[in-house]
Write an enzyme that holds these catalytic residues in place. Structure first.
Site, PDB file in Angstrom:
ATOM      1  N   PHE A 175      50.477  40.475  20.400  1.00 22.43           N
ATOM      2  CA  PHE A 175      49.084  40.979  19.963  1.00 22.43           C
ATOM      3  C   PHE A 175      49.551  42.111  18.605  1.00 22.43           C
ATOM      4  O   PHE A 175      50.252  42.695  19.100  1.00 22.43           O
ATOM      5  CB  PHE A 175      48.215  41.537  21.064  1.00 22.43           C
ATOM      6  CG  PHE A 175      46.778  42.141  20.553  1.00 22.43           C
ATOM      7  CD1 PHE A 175      46.047  41.110  20.601  1.00 22.43           C
ATOM      8  CD2 PHE A 175      46.855  43.230  20.158  1.00 22.43           C
ATOM      9  CE1 PHE A 175      44.791  41.464  20.267  1.00 22.43           C
ATOM     10  CE2 PHE A 175      45.476  43.683  19.653  1.00 22.43           C
ATOM     11  CZ  PHE A 175      44.422  42.661  19.767  1.00 22.43           C
ATOM     12  N   ASP A 187      52.791  44.845  28.291  1.00 18.18           N
ATOM     13  CA  ASP A 187      51.412  44.892  28.007  1.00 18.18           C
ATOM     14  C   ASP A 187      50.464  43.854  28.924  1.00 18.18           C
ATOM     15  O   ASP A 187      50.610  42.859  28.912  1.00 18.18           O
ATOM     16  CB  ASP A 187      51.137  44.753  26.408  1.00 18.18           C
ATOM     17  CG  ASP A 187      49.646  44.770  26.053  1.00 18.18           C
ATOM     18  OD1 ASP A 187      48.919  44.609  26.849  1.00 18.18           O
ATOM     19  OD2 ASP A 187      49.525  45.055  24.608  1.00 18.18           O
ATOM     20  N   TYR A 217      38.566  46.688  29.524  1.00 16.33           N
ATOM     21  CA  TYR A 217      37.225  46.084  28.827  1.00 16.33           C
ATOM     22  C   TYR A 217      37.455  44.576  28.997  1.00 16.33           C
ATOM     23  O   TYR A 217      36.168  43.967  28.508  1.00 16.33           O
ATOM     24  CB  TYR A 217      36.707  46.585  27.597  1.00 16.33           C
ATOM     25  CG  TYR A 217      38.025  46.554  26.623  1.00 16.33           C
ATOM     26  CD1 TYR A 217      38.142  45.324  25.951  1.00 16.33           C
ATOM     27  CD2 TYR A 217      38.554  47.820  26.101  1.00 16.33           C
ATOM     28  CE1 TYR A 217      39.192  45.261  24.970  1.00 16.33           C
ATOM     29  CE2 TYR A 217      39.615  47.635  25.003  1.00 16.33           C
ATOM     30  CZ  TYR A 217      39.757  46.406  24.563  1.00 16.33           C
ATOM     31  OH  TYR A 217      40.988  46.178  23.744  1.00 16.33           O
ATOM     32  N   LYS A 218      38.502  43.998  29.362  1.00 15.68           N
ATOM     33  CA  LYS A 218      38.457  42.506  29.354  1.00 15.68           C
ATOM     34  C   LYS A 218      38.213  42.137  30.864  1.00 15.68           C
ATOM     35  O   LYS A 218      37.066  42.130  31.159  1.00 15.68           O
ATOM     36  CB  LYS A 218      40.225  41.885  28.825  1.00 15.68           C
ATOM     37  CG  LYS A 218      39.930  42.520  27.114  1.00 15.68           C
ATOM     38  CD  LYS A 218      41.538  42.071  26.763  1.00 15.68           C
ATOM     39  CE  LYS A 218      41.492  42.433  25.168  1.00 15.68           C
ATOM     40  NZ  LYS A 218      42.983  42.406  24.582  1.00 15.68           N
ATOM     41  N   ARG A 240      39.453  30.086  21.354  1.00 16.04           N
ATOM     42  CA  ARG A 240      39.837  30.789  22.852  1.00 16.04           C
ATOM     43  C   ARG A 240      38.765  30.724  23.703  1.00 16.04           C
ATOM     44  O   ARG A 240      37.566  30.956  23.264  1.00 16.04           O
ATOM     45  CB  ARG A 240      40.328  31.944  22.750  1.00 16.04           C
ATOM     46  CG  ARG A 240      41.551  32.223  22.249  1.00 16.04           C
ATOM     47  CD  ARG A 240      42.175  33.757  22.473  1.00 16.04           C
ATOM     48  NE  ARG A 240      41.135  34.607  22.258  1.00 16.04           N
ATOM     49  CZ  ARG A 240      41.328  36.158  22.502  1.00 16.04           C
ATOM     50  NH1 ARG A 240      42.432  36.553  22.684  1.00 16.04           N
ATOM     51  NH2 ARG A 240      40.348  36.877  22.380  1.00 16.04           N
TER      52      ARG A 240
HETATM   53  C1  LIG Z   1      43.292  43.298  23.402  1.00 18.56           C
HETATM   54  C2  LIG Z   1      44.475  44.004  23.411  1.00 18.56           C
HETATM   55  C3  LIG Z   1      44.849  44.999  22.981  1.00 18.56           C
HETATM   56  C4  LIG Z   1      43.702  45.967  22.489  1.00 18.56           C
HETATM   57  O1  LIG Z   1      44.230  47.207  22.272  1.00 18.56           O
HETATM   58  P1  LIG Z   1      43.124  48.466  22.085  1.00 18.56           P
HETATM   59  O2  LIG Z   1      43.958  49.717  21.707  1.00 18.56           O
HETATM   60  O3  LIG Z   1      42.385  48.492  23.312  1.00 18.56           O
HETATM   61  O4  LIG Z   1      42.139  47.860  20.905  1.00 18.56           O
HETATM   62  C5  LIG Z   1      46.250  45.480  23.019  1.00 18.56           C
HETATM   63  N1  LIG Z   1      47.280  44.442  23.326  1.00 18.56           N
HETATM   64  C6  LIG Z   1      47.015  43.320  23.829  1.00 18.56           C
HETATM   65  C7  LIG Z   1      47.781  42.209  24.102  1.00 18.56           C
HETATM   66  C8  LIG Z   1      45.627  42.915  24.004  1.00 18.56           C
HETATM   67  O5  LIG Z   1      45.350  41.753  24.196  1.00 18.56           O
END
Ligand SMILES: *Cc1c(COP(=O)(O)O)cnc(C)c1O
Length: 414
Positions: free
Chosen positions: A127, A199, A224-225, A373
Protein backbone atom coordinates in the site's frame (compact mmCIF):
# COMPACT_ATOMS: atom_id res chain seq x y z
CA UNK A 1 -19.58 -24.44 -17.77
CA UNK A 2 -18.30 -24.89 -14.24
CA UNK A 3 -20.69 -26.44 -11.74
CA UNK A 4 -21.90 -23.78 -9.31
CA UNK A 5 -24.64 -23.72 -6.68
CA UNK A 6 -28.04 -22.35 -7.72
CA UNK A 7 -30.06 -19.78 -5.82
CA UNK A 8 -31.90 -22.42 -3.79
CA UNK A 9 -28.64 -23.86 -2.56
CA UNK A 10 -27.30 -20.40 -1.87
CA UNK A 11 -30.31 -19.50 0.25
CA UNK A 12 -29.72 -22.70 2.18
CA UNK A 13 -26.14 -21.57 2.87
CA UNK A 14 -27.53 -18.35 4.35
CA UNK A 15 -30.00 -20.27 6.49
CA UNK A 16 -27.19 -22.37 7.90
CA UNK A 17 -24.95 -19.36 8.56
CA UNK A 18 -24.42 -18.83 12.31
CA UNK A 19 -23.40 -15.20 11.69
CA UNK A 20 -26.64 -14.45 9.89
CA UNK A 21 -28.25 -12.46 12.69
CA UNK A 22 -25.23 -10.11 12.92
CA UNK A 23 -26.41 -8.32 9.81
CA UNK A 24 -29.36 -6.90 11.74
CA UNK A 25 -26.95 -4.96 13.91
CA UNK A 26 -25.83 -2.90 10.90
CA UNK A 27 -27.70 -0.10 9.17
CA UNK A 28 -27.16 -1.02 5.54
CA UNK A 29 -29.58 0.71 3.17
CA UNK A 30 -32.16 -1.37 1.33
CA UNK A 31 -31.21 -2.44 -2.15
CA UNK A 32 -27.47 -2.02 -1.65
CA UNK A 33 -25.00 -4.89 -1.87
CA UNK A 34 -22.05 -3.53 0.01
CA UNK A 35 -18.79 -5.16 -1.04
CA UNK A 36 -16.48 -2.40 0.15
CA UNK A 37 -16.16 -3.07 3.87
CA UNK A 38 -12.45 -3.55 3.21
CA UNK A 39 -12.24 0.18 2.49
CA UNK A 40 -14.91 1.63 4.77
CA UNK A 41 -16.79 -0.69 7.09
CA UNK A 42 -20.54 -0.26 7.50
CA UNK A 43 -22.24 1.64 10.31
CA UNK A 44 -23.84 -0.38 13.07
CA UNK A 45 -26.66 0.63 15.38
CA UNK A 46 -24.46 0.39 18.44
CA UNK A 47 -21.77 2.56 16.84
CA UNK A 48 -24.28 5.29 16.06
CA UNK A 49 -25.68 4.98 19.57
CA UNK A 50 -22.18 5.34 20.95
CA UNK A 51 -21.80 8.58 19.00
CA UNK A 52 -25.09 9.79 20.48
CA UNK A 53 -23.79 9.05 23.97
CA UNK A 54 -20.58 10.90 23.17
CA UNK A 55 -22.52 13.95 22.08
CA UNK A 56 -24.30 13.89 25.45
CA UNK A 57 -21.01 13.54 27.30
CA UNK A 58 -19.62 16.53 25.47
CA UNK A 59 -22.71 18.73 25.67
CA UNK A 60 -23.70 17.91 29.25
CA UNK A 61 -20.52 17.09 31.13
CA UNK A 62 -18.12 19.10 29.02
CA UNK A 63 -14.50 18.80 30.16
CA UNK A 64 -15.46 16.61 33.12
CA UNK A 65 -15.91 13.78 30.62
CA UNK A 66 -12.17 13.28 30.30
CA UNK A 67 -12.37 11.68 33.73
CA UNK A 68 -16.06 10.88 34.20
CA UNK A 69 -16.64 9.20 30.81
CA UNK A 70 -13.18 7.68 30.62
CA UNK A 71 -12.15 9.67 27.57
CA UNK A 72 -8.56 9.89 28.69
CA UNK A 73 -8.24 6.11 29.00
CA UNK A 74 -9.81 5.31 25.63
CA UNK A 75 -6.55 4.83 23.66
CA UNK A 76 -5.34 2.07 25.97
CA UNK A 77 -8.75 0.58 26.73
CA UNK A 78 -9.66 0.29 23.06
CA UNK A 79 -6.14 -0.93 22.33
CA UNK A 80 -6.71 -3.91 24.59
CA UNK A 81 -9.97 -4.69 22.82
CA UNK A 82 -8.26 -4.64 19.45
CA UNK A 83 -5.47 -6.69 21.02
CA UNK A 84 -8.01 -9.45 21.59
CA UNK A 85 -8.70 -9.49 17.86
CA UNK A 86 -5.07 -9.57 16.73
CA UNK A 87 -3.62 -12.05 19.18
CA UNK A 88 -1.95 -9.56 21.52
CA UNK A 89 -1.98 -9.91 25.31
CA UNK A 90 -3.06 -6.82 27.26
CA UNK A 91 -0.93 -3.69 27.38
CA UNK A 92 0.64 -4.02 23.95
CA UNK A 93 -1.82 -2.19 21.69
CA UNK A 94 -2.75 1.49 21.75
CA UNK A 95 -5.36 3.21 19.57
CA UNK A 96 -4.29 6.58 18.19
CA UNK A 97 -3.79 8.80 15.16
CA UNK A 98 -3.68 7.33 11.65
CA UNK A 99 -1.98 4.26 10.26
CA UNK A 100 0.33 6.50 8.24
CA UNK A 101 1.51 8.57 11.20
CA UNK A 102 1.77 5.45 13.36
CA UNK A 103 3.96 3.87 10.71
CA UNK A 104 6.28 6.84 10.99
CA UNK A 105 6.58 6.43 14.75
CA UNK A 106 7.11 2.70 14.61
CA UNK A 107 9.51 2.64 11.66
CA UNK A 108 11.66 5.41 13.09
CA UNK A 109 11.72 3.70 16.50
CA UNK A 110 12.60 0.32 14.98
CA UNK A 111 15.47 1.77 12.95
CA UNK A 112 16.86 3.39 16.08
CA UNK A 113 16.91 -0.05 17.72
CA UNK A 114 19.23 -1.37 14.98
CA UNK A 115 21.79 1.46 14.78
CA UNK A 116 24.42 -0.68 13.02
CA UNK A 117 22.12 -1.53 10.14
CA UNK A 118 20.99 0.59 7.24
CA UNK A 119 18.33 -1.24 5.21
CA UNK A 120 14.53 -1.22 5.22
CA UNK A 121 12.99 -4.10 3.27
CA UNK A 122 9.48 -3.49 1.95
CA UNK A 123 7.25 -4.51 -0.95
CA UNK A 124 7.09 -2.77 -4.31
CA UNK A 125 3.40 -3.70 -4.23
CA UNK A 126 2.88 -2.30 -0.74
CA UNK A 127 0.00 0.00 0.00
CA UNK A 128 1.73 3.23 -1.10
CA UNK A 129 1.45 5.13 2.18
CA UNK A 130 3.86 2.65 3.79
CA UNK A 131 6.47 3.48 1.14
CA UNK A 132 5.78 7.21 1.29
CA UNK A 133 6.22 7.17 5.07
CA UNK A 134 9.45 5.21 4.69
CA UNK A 135 10.66 7.92 2.30
CA UNK A 136 9.81 10.51 4.92
CA UNK A 137 11.74 8.63 7.60
CA UNK A 138 14.71 8.26 5.26
CA UNK A 139 14.70 11.99 4.59
CA UNK A 140 15.75 12.56 8.21
CA UNK A 141 18.00 9.46 8.38
CA UNK A 142 20.10 9.83 5.23
CA UNK A 143 22.14 6.64 5.72
CA UNK A 144 19.09 4.41 5.47
CA UNK A 145 18.21 2.78 2.14
CA UNK A 146 15.21 0.74 1.03
CA UNK A 147 15.09 -2.56 -0.82
CA UNK A 148 11.85 -3.53 -2.48
CA UNK A 149 10.39 -6.89 -3.28
CA UNK A 150 9.40 -6.97 -6.94
CA UNK A 151 12.08 -4.40 -7.77
CA UNK A 152 15.34 -5.57 -6.19
CA UNK A 153 14.40 -9.26 -6.02
CA UNK A 154 11.25 -11.25 -6.80
CA UNK A 155 10.84 -12.64 -3.28
CA UNK A 156 11.13 -10.75 -0.05
CA UNK A 157 13.06 -13.57 1.61
CA UNK A 158 15.95 -12.95 -0.81
CA UNK A 159 16.26 -9.37 0.38
CA UNK A 160 16.69 -10.12 4.05
CA UNK A 161 20.31 -10.33 5.24
CA UNK A 162 22.37 -9.04 8.13
CA UNK A 163 22.38 -5.47 6.87
CA UNK A 164 18.59 -5.24 7.25
CA UNK A 165 17.29 -3.27 10.21
CA UNK A 166 13.56 -3.51 9.56
CA UNK A 167 11.17 -5.50 7.40
CA UNK A 168 7.98 -3.51 6.74
CA UNK A 169 5.26 -5.73 5.37
CA UNK A 170 1.53 -5.77 4.59
CA UNK A 171 -0.14 -8.85 6.05
CA UNK A 172 -2.77 -8.81 3.27
CA UNK A 173 -2.01 -7.10 -0.03
CA UNK A 174 -4.47 -4.29 -0.67
CA UNK A 175 -5.00 -5.16 -4.34
CA UNK A 176 -4.66 -8.92 -4.72
CA UNK A 177 -5.58 -9.86 -1.16
CA UNK A 178 -2.50 -12.12 -0.95
CA UNK A 179 -2.00 -13.23 2.66
CA UNK A 180 1.53 -13.52 4.07
CA UNK A 181 2.64 -16.18 6.51
CA UNK A 182 3.22 -14.05 9.60
CA UNK A 183 5.04 -16.63 11.70
CA UNK A 184 7.40 -17.73 8.92
CA UNK A 185 8.37 -14.25 7.72
CA UNK A 186 8.80 -12.98 11.27
CA UNK A 187 11.17 -15.88 11.89
CA UNK A 188 13.13 -15.13 8.70
CA UNK A 189 13.53 -11.50 9.76
CA UNK A 190 14.61 -12.47 13.26
CA UNK A 191 17.12 -15.05 12.04
CA UNK A 192 18.80 -12.22 10.13
CA UNK A 193 18.69 -10.02 13.23
CA UNK A 194 16.09 -7.65 11.78
CA UNK A 195 12.91 -6.31 13.35
CA UNK A 196 9.56 -6.69 11.60
CA UNK A 197 6.56 -4.36 11.31
CA UNK A 198 3.25 -5.83 10.15
CA UNK A 199 0.63 -3.62 8.51
CA UNK A 200 -2.69 -5.21 9.48
CA UNK A 201 -5.08 -2.80 7.73
CA UNK A 202 -6.66 -5.58 5.69
CA UNK A 203 -6.49 -8.30 8.33
CA UNK A 204 -7.72 -6.83 11.64
CA UNK A 205 -11.32 -8.06 11.89
CA UNK A 206 -11.06 -10.02 8.65
CA UNK A 207 -9.22 -13.09 9.91
CA UNK A 208 -7.53 -14.41 13.04
CA UNK A 209 -4.15 -12.75 13.64
CA UNK A 210 -1.61 -14.07 16.13
CA UNK A 211 0.91 -11.32 16.82
CA UNK A 212 2.21 -12.68 20.13
CA UNK A 213 2.36 -16.25 18.90
CA UNK A 214 4.26 -15.21 15.77
CA UNK A 215 6.62 -13.16 17.98
CA UNK A 216 6.04 -10.08 15.86
CA UNK A 217 7.86 -6.94 16.96
CA UNK A 218 5.53 -4.18 15.80
CA UNK A 219 2.25 -3.83 13.95
CA UNK A 220 -0.03 -1.04 12.81
CA UNK A 221 -3.52 -1.12 11.41
CA UNK A 222 -6.66 0.88 10.91
CA UNK A 223 -10.08 0.53 12.47
CA UNK A 224 -12.32 1.90 9.73
CA UNK A 225 -12.13 -1.13 7.43
CA UNK A 226 -13.17 -4.54 8.82
CA UNK A 227 -13.50 -3.16 12.36
CA UNK A 228 -16.25 -0.75 11.20
CA UNK A 229 -15.09 2.17 13.36
CA UNK A 230 -16.30 4.85 10.93
CA UNK A 231 -14.66 7.16 8.40
CA UNK A 232 -11.26 8.26 9.64
CA UNK A 233 -11.56 6.20 12.83
CA UNK A 234 -8.26 6.11 14.73
CA UNK A 235 -5.63 3.51 13.97
CA UNK A 236 -3.62 1.28 16.30
CA UNK A 237 -0.06 0.32 17.15
CA UNK A 238 1.19 -2.96 18.57
CA UNK A 239 4.63 -3.26 20.13
CA UNK A 240 5.75 -6.48 21.82
CA UNK A 241 6.10 -5.96 25.54
CA UNK A 242 9.75 -7.02 25.72
CA UNK A 243 10.64 -4.08 23.46
CA UNK A 244 8.86 -1.37 25.45
CA UNK A 245 11.89 -0.29 27.44
CA UNK A 246 14.10 -0.02 24.38
CA UNK A 247 11.75 2.10 22.26
CA UNK A 248 12.22 5.78 21.58
CA UNK A 249 9.51 7.01 19.26
CA UNK A 250 10.12 10.30 17.45
CA UNK A 251 6.78 12.10 17.91
CA UNK A 252 7.35 12.75 21.58
CA UNK A 253 4.26 14.72 22.46
CA UNK A 254 2.71 15.22 25.85
CA UNK A 255 0.24 12.35 25.65
CA UNK A 256 3.18 9.95 25.48
CA UNK A 257 4.77 11.53 28.55
CA UNK A 258 4.97 9.49 31.75
CA UNK A 259 3.29 12.37 33.68
CA UNK A 260 1.41 14.60 31.22
CA UNK A 261 -0.33 16.59 33.93
CA UNK A 262 2.78 17.61 35.82
CA UNK A 263 3.66 19.75 32.79
CA UNK A 264 7.39 19.19 33.07
CA UNK A 265 9.78 20.99 30.78
CA UNK A 266 11.49 17.88 29.39
CA UNK A 267 10.16 14.71 27.86
CA UNK A 268 10.06 11.46 29.82
CA UNK A 269 8.39 8.67 27.85
CA UNK A 270 5.61 6.68 29.42
CA UNK A 271 6.74 3.15 30.29
CA UNK A 272 4.25 1.02 28.39
CA UNK A 273 2.58 1.05 25.00
CA UNK A 274 1.17 4.51 25.86
CA UNK A 275 4.54 5.96 24.86
CA UNK A 276 3.31 5.82 21.25
CA UNK A 277 0.71 8.50 21.93
CA UNK A 278 1.56 11.98 20.77
CA UNK A 279 -1.18 14.57 21.30
CA UNK A 280 -4.88 14.89 22.11
CA UNK A 281 -6.86 12.15 20.47
CA UNK A 282 -10.05 12.33 18.33
CA UNK A 283 -12.44 11.38 21.11
CA UNK A 284 -15.65 11.43 19.08
CA UNK A 285 -14.12 8.94 16.67
CA UNK A 286 -12.84 6.88 19.57
CA UNK A 287 -16.31 6.80 21.09
CA UNK A 288 -17.73 5.55 17.79
CA UNK A 289 -15.02 2.91 17.67
CA UNK A 290 -15.85 1.84 21.21
CA UNK A 291 -19.35 0.96 20.02
CA UNK A 292 -18.07 -0.75 16.89
CA UNK A 293 -15.67 -2.93 18.87
CA UNK A 294 -18.37 -4.11 21.24
CA UNK A 295 -19.90 -6.03 18.30
CA UNK A 296 -16.84 -8.29 18.40
CA UNK A 297 -17.36 -9.40 21.99
CA UNK A 298 -19.36 -12.44 20.90
CA UNK A 299 -17.74 -13.16 17.57
CA UNK A 300 -15.39 -16.05 16.92
CA UNK A 301 -12.76 -15.05 14.36
CA UNK A 302 -12.45 -18.66 13.21
CA UNK A 303 -16.12 -18.52 12.21
CA UNK A 304 -15.48 -15.19 10.45
CA UNK A 305 -12.59 -16.74 8.56
CA UNK A 306 -14.55 -19.80 7.57
CA UNK A 307 -17.37 -17.69 6.14
CA UNK A 308 -14.95 -15.26 4.51
CA UNK A 309 -13.32 -18.07 2.54
CA UNK A 310 -16.72 -19.50 1.61
CA UNK A 311 -17.96 -16.08 0.38
CA UNK A 312 -14.84 -15.36 -1.65
CA UNK A 313 -14.74 -18.90 -3.10
CA UNK A 314 -18.38 -18.55 -4.12
CA UNK A 315 -17.71 -15.18 -5.76
CA UNK A 316 -14.77 -16.53 -7.77
CA UNK A 317 -16.71 -19.60 -8.87
CA UNK A 318 -19.76 -17.60 -9.91
CA UNK A 319 -17.73 -15.00 -11.82
CA UNK A 320 -15.88 -17.74 -13.67
CA UNK A 321 -19.10 -19.57 -14.47
CA UNK A 322 -21.27 -16.60 -15.46
CA UNK A 323 -18.80 -14.07 -16.80
CA UNK A 324 -16.28 -16.29 -18.57
CA UNK A 325 -16.69 -14.51 -21.92
CA UNK A 326 -16.02 -10.95 -20.81
CA UNK A 327 -12.24 -10.83 -20.44
CA UNK A 328 -11.90 -10.73 -16.65
CA UNK A 329 -8.75 -12.00 -15.02
CA UNK A 330 -8.58 -13.19 -11.44
CA UNK A 331 -5.87 -11.30 -9.52
CA UNK A 332 -6.42 -13.01 -6.17
CA UNK A 333 -5.08 -16.34 -5.10
CA UNK A 334 -7.45 -19.19 -5.93
CA UNK A 335 -6.52 -20.84 -2.65
CA UNK A 336 -8.72 -19.32 0.05
CA UNK A 337 -6.11 -20.00 2.74
CA UNK A 338 -3.76 -17.66 0.94
CA UNK A 339 -5.95 -14.63 0.54
CA UNK A 340 -7.65 -12.16 2.84
CA UNK A 341 -11.35 -11.34 2.70
CA UNK A 342 -11.41 -9.76 -0.76
CA UNK A 343 -11.28 -10.75 -4.40
CA UNK A 344 -9.86 -8.62 -7.18
CA UNK A 345 -10.42 -9.10 -10.85
CA UNK A 346 -8.84 -7.06 -13.60
CA UNK A 347 -10.24 -5.83 -16.89
CA UNK A 348 -9.18 -3.07 -19.28
CA UNK A 349 -12.41 -1.23 -18.45
CA UNK A 350 -12.48 -1.87 -14.72
CA UNK A 351 -13.23 1.72 -13.80
CA UNK A 352 -16.30 2.00 -16.03
CA UNK A 353 -17.59 -1.45 -15.09
CA UNK A 354 -17.29 -0.65 -11.39
CA UNK A 355 -19.16 2.62 -11.86
CA UNK A 356 -21.94 0.78 -13.68
CA UNK A 357 -22.11 -1.75 -10.83
CA UNK A 358 -22.28 1.01 -8.23
CA UNK A 359 -25.12 2.65 -10.19
CA UNK A 360 -27.01 -0.63 -9.82
CA UNK A 361 -26.36 -0.88 -6.10
CA UNK A 362 -23.33 -3.19 -6.04
CA UNK A 363 -20.62 -1.23 -4.27
CA UNK A 364 -17.03 -2.33 -4.70
CA UNK A 365 -14.11 -0.15 -5.68
CA UNK A 366 -11.51 0.46 -8.34
CA UNK A 367 -7.78 0.46 -7.75
CA UNK A 368 -5.47 1.80 -10.44
CA UNK A 369 -4.41 0.68 -12.91
CA UNK A 370 -7.04 -1.98 -13.67
CA UNK A 371 -8.43 -3.71 -10.57
CA UNK A 372 -12.00 -4.11 -9.45
CA UNK A 373 -11.93 -4.92 -5.75
CA UNK A 374 -14.71 -6.70 -3.92
CA UNK A 375 -14.49 -6.94 -0.14
CA UNK A 376 -16.52 -9.52 1.77
CA UNK A 377 -17.40 -8.77 5.36
CA UNK A 378 -18.72 -11.93 7.00
CA UNK A 379 -20.57 -9.93 9.67
CA UNK A 380 -23.00 -8.47 7.16
CA UNK A 381 -22.48 -10.02 3.73
CA UNK A 382 -24.75 -12.90 2.78
CA UNK A 383 -24.21 -15.63 0.23
CA UNK A 384 -27.22 -14.28 -1.61
CA UNK A 385 -25.49 -10.88 -1.82
CA UNK A 386 -22.68 -12.62 -3.65
CA UNK A 387 -25.11 -14.29 -6.01
CA UNK A 388 -26.95 -11.01 -6.74
CA UNK A 389 -23.70 -9.12 -7.25
CA UNK A 390 -22.47 -11.59 -9.86
CA UNK A 391 -25.86 -11.63 -11.63
CA UNK A 392 -25.70 -7.83 -11.87
CA UNK A 393 -22.10 -7.99 -13.10
CA UNK A 394 -23.16 -10.49 -15.74
CA UNK A 395 -25.98 -8.19 -16.82
CA UNK A 396 -23.74 -5.11 -16.96
CA UNK A 397 -21.39 -7.04 -19.25
CA UNK A 398 -24.02 -8.77 -21.39
CA UNK A 399 -25.91 -5.55 -22.07
CA UNK A 400 -22.79 -3.42 -22.40
CA UNK A 401 -24.38 -1.01 -19.90
CA UNK A 402 -20.92 -0.02 -18.65
CA UNK A 403 -20.19 1.68 -22.01
CA UNK A 404 -22.46 4.61 -21.09
CA UNK A 405 -20.27 7.74 -21.12
CA UNK A 406 -21.29 8.76 -17.59
CA UNK A 407 -19.36 5.80 -16.16
CA UNK A 408 -16.06 7.00 -17.60
CA UNK A 409 -16.03 10.22 -15.53
CA UNK A 410 -13.40 9.85 -12.80
CA UNK A 411 -14.22 10.95 -9.25
CA UNK A 412 -11.57 12.00 -6.71
CA UNK A 413 -12.05 8.87 -4.61
CA UNK A 414 -12.22 5.67 -6.65
C1 LIG B 1 -6.02 1.46 4.26
C2 LIG B 1 -4.54 1.26 4.44
C3 LIG B 1 -3.75 2.25 5.04
C4 LIG B 1 -4.40 3.57 5.38
O1 LIG B 1 -3.61 4.47 6.04
P1 LIG B 1 -4.30 5.76 6.67
O2 LIG B 1 -3.19 6.46 7.34
O3 LIG B 1 -5.37 5.30 7.58
O4 LIG B 1 -4.90 6.56 5.56
C5 LIG B 1 -2.41 1.97 5.28
N1 LIG B 1 -1.88 0.78 4.93
C6 LIG B 1 -2.62 -0.19 4.32
C7 LIG B 1 -2.01 -1.49 3.97
C8 LIG B 1 -3.97 0.04 4.06
O5 LIG B 1 -4.69 -0.88 3.45
Amino acid sequence: MRQVPDLVEIKAMDSADTLRSMRDQFTLPEGIIYLDGNSLGAASKITLQSLQEASQEWSQDLIKSWNKAGWFELPLALGDRIGNLVGAAQGQVVVCDTTSSNLYKVLHAALAMRPDRSVIVAEGGSFPTDLYVAEGVMSVLPDIVMRLEGVDAPDIENLIDDSVAVVLINHVNYITGELRDMAALTQTAHEAGALIIWDLCHSAGALPVHLDEAQADFAVGCSYKYLNGGPGAPAFIYAARHLHEKIRQPLSGWWGHARPFTFEQTYAASAGIGQFLCGTQPILSMRALKGALSIWDNVDLQVIRHKSIALTDLFINLVEAKCADYGFELESNRNGQKRGSQVSISHTNSYEIMQALIARGVIGDFRAPSSMRFGFTPLYTSYEDVWQAVCILEDVMATGAWRDAQYAVRAAVT
